[in-house]
Design a protein around this motif. Structure first.
Motif, PDB file in Angstrom:
ATOM      1  N   LYS A  25       0.860  -1.173   0.000  1.00  0.00           N
ATOM      2  CA  LYS A  25       0.000   0.000   0.000  1.00  0.00           C
ATOM      3  C   LYS A  25       0.898   1.225   0.000  1.00  0.00           C
ATOM      4  O   LYS A  25       1.996   1.202   0.534  1.00  0.00           O
ATOM      5  CB  LYS A  25      -0.927   0.029   1.218  1.00  0.00           C
ATOM      6  N   ASP A  28      -3.975  -1.859  -8.065  1.00  0.00           N
ATOM      7  CA  ASP A  28      -4.023  -0.915  -6.947  1.00  0.00           C
ATOM      8  C   ASP A  28      -4.737   0.352  -7.398  1.00  0.00           C
ATOM      9  O   ASP A  28      -4.172   1.182  -8.103  1.00  0.00           O
ATOM     10  CB  ASP A  28      -2.607  -0.599  -6.467  1.00  0.00           C
ATOM     11  N   THR A  43      -5.806   2.622  -5.361  1.00  0.00           N
ATOM     12  CA  THR A  43      -5.642   3.652  -4.325  1.00  0.00           C
ATOM     13  C   THR A  43      -4.397   4.504  -4.546  1.00  0.00           C
ATOM     14  O   THR A  43      -4.099   5.376  -3.733  1.00  0.00           O
ATOM     15  CB  THR A  43      -5.559   3.015  -2.928  1.00  0.00           C
TER      16      THR A  43
END
Length: 464
Positions: free
Chosen positions: A253, A307, A309
């Protein structure tokens, strides 16, 4: 003075090569790597992490009592924090003798590996050679079964992957150009590794037989579960992957909340909190490493996930034979040449590199602009950007529109397939999310650029 505004004038090299090595290779057909059968990637047995904690303790791995393994959807696992903790809190410490270090393995097995490494080097993959070494080690230890010290860790590894080398022909056909180039490079790399592996026959490190599924699985383990360092030895340009059992359970992340502390002089690989973390009572907070910045195509094809984000993505602007000045302005830095995903914001390095290239038509102003950059004179640079704002924006618009349309067309291509066809290609939903995410980002950039073109055009009319 007006600048001629074309992509050619700006010398933008908009071909889709993620790595220089791909340019020098053609993807070769191979019965061993048939695209139609490649989607069958599941190794026999299921992923088993039930004994990982006990195995780690037996091997002197230190795990913070505040951290725990957690299960997400399917066979996805991660590490979570159970209690509020401060920055630099130790979460995990893995002794070096448990780490699979590709350089140490190469030295230990060099007499057996040498012909295979020569083949890899002759195919232009010298920098990737240590990935092959680690792949050989994973196959060797997997074959030992219960006799391997790493058997429990190997049992904890995923049995299936969604990376580029696992995608079938239809899925490959729905990748955008940058991702396609990366996937093809990964496919080629695996093919060469498989060819090199056969040169190990007759040595004690060769496992017989190694079929497509098994070699593909080991390749994916190395590419997705390990991280890579530049060699601390200045004489070597090989990238050095290492596998850190238990440490590979941290997911990605950005921004990361866990940092890795490692060096050849350390006795362990340590994982510490990168920030203070508040954990609400009765809840757990995920702990994450960063697998890299700004390149969603790499996450899709090398790691096998999407991903959505990411705060920033690479602009996909590449420059042909960049000068030292362009490099200094940031043209080769993927962390600077970015677009902001939330609102389509364009990084200053993008504008700087576009303007510097356009100013080749006005050499004196090009020199003045670059001098302002070297002096850190932001105000003077802004005067140049204001003067040539329309030309800059028109140049970026050409590229952004073309790229956004590519993503949109690929989303439409998937949507046009029947439900039955989509269901028979399990990675299409992930690929669609990837393409949609990037289309939406580039569409925001396009809107922002169009607005700048409008404002600049209006300003120039008012000045007349």
């Amino acid at each position: 003075m007006k600048l001629a505004v074309t992509i050619a004038t700006a010398s933008l090299f908009l071909q889709y090569h993620e790595t220089h090595a791909f340019i020098n290779h053609q993807i070769r057909s191979s019965s061993f790597l048939d695209r139609k059968s490649r989607s069958k990637t599941t190794l026999d047995g299921s992923r088993d992490i039930s004994n990982l904690q006990e195995w780690a303790t037996e091997n002197k791995v230190e795990v913070s009592p505040l951290a725990s393994l957690s299960q997400g959807s399917g066979e996805n696992y991660g590490i979570t924090l159970k209690k509020s903790s401060e920055k630099y809190e130790m979460i995990l410490s893995v002794p070096k003798d448990l780490v699979l270090d590709s350089e140490y393995i190469r030295r230990e097995w060099f007499e057996h590996l040498e012909p295979a490494l020569d083949l890899i080097q002759n195919n232009g993959l010298h920098e990737s050679a240590l990935n092959f070494v680690l792949m050989v080690k994973v196959l060797f230890e997997h074959n030992l079964g219960n006799e391997s010290r790493w058997n429990v860790w190997i049992d904890s590894l995923p049995r299936s992957f969604d990376t580029g080398v696992c995608m079938d022909e239809v899925e490959i056909g729905c990748l955008p150009p940058f991702a396609l180039a990366l996937a093809n490079f990964e496919i080629q790399q695996l093919e060469i590794f498989q060819e090199a592996y056969e040169l190990l026959k007759g040595t004690p490190i060769y496992v017989d037989p190694v079929n497509q599924e098994r070699s593909q699985w080991a390749f994916n383990v190395v590419m997705t579960r390990c991280w890579r360092y530049a060699q601390e030895d200045d004489d070597s340009d090989m990238i050095r992957p290492i596998a850190v059992p238990f440490g590979d359970m941290f997911n990605h992340k950005e921004p990361a909340n866990v940092a890795v502390k490692d060096s050849d002089s350390f006795d362990s690989v340590d994982f510490v909190l990168a920030q203070d973390i508040e954990v609400p009572e009765g809840e757990e907070v995920g702990l994450f490493l960063s697998y890299g910045l700004t390149n969603p195509h790499r996450f899709l094809t090398v790691f096998g996930f999407c991903d959505e984000t990411m705060p920033e993505v690479f602009s996909q602007l590449l420059f042909n034979n960049p000068t030292p000045e362009l490099i200094n302005l940031g043209c080769n830095d993927r962390s600077k040449m970015v677009y902001r995903t939330v609102d389509g914001g364009i990084a200053i390095a993008v504008w700087d590199c576009i303007l510097y290239t356009l100013l080749a038509q006005v050499p004196q102003e090009q020199e003045l602009f670059y001098a302002a950059h070297l002096k850190g004179n932001t105000e003077e640079k802004l005067l140049f950007h204001k003067k040539y704002g329309l030309e800059e924006a028109l140049t970026v618009k050409n590229h952004v529109e073309a790229t956004a349309n590519e993503f949109k067309d690929l989303v439409t291509k998937i949507d046009a397939m029947s439900e039955e066809e989509q269901a028979s290609h399990p990675r299409l939903p992930m690929i669609r999310r990837h393409n949609r995410f990037l289309f939406e980002t580039f569409d925001k950039v396009k809107d922002r650029v169009k607005n700048r073109i409008y404002l600049e055009g209006k300003r120039r009319k008012e000045l007349k």
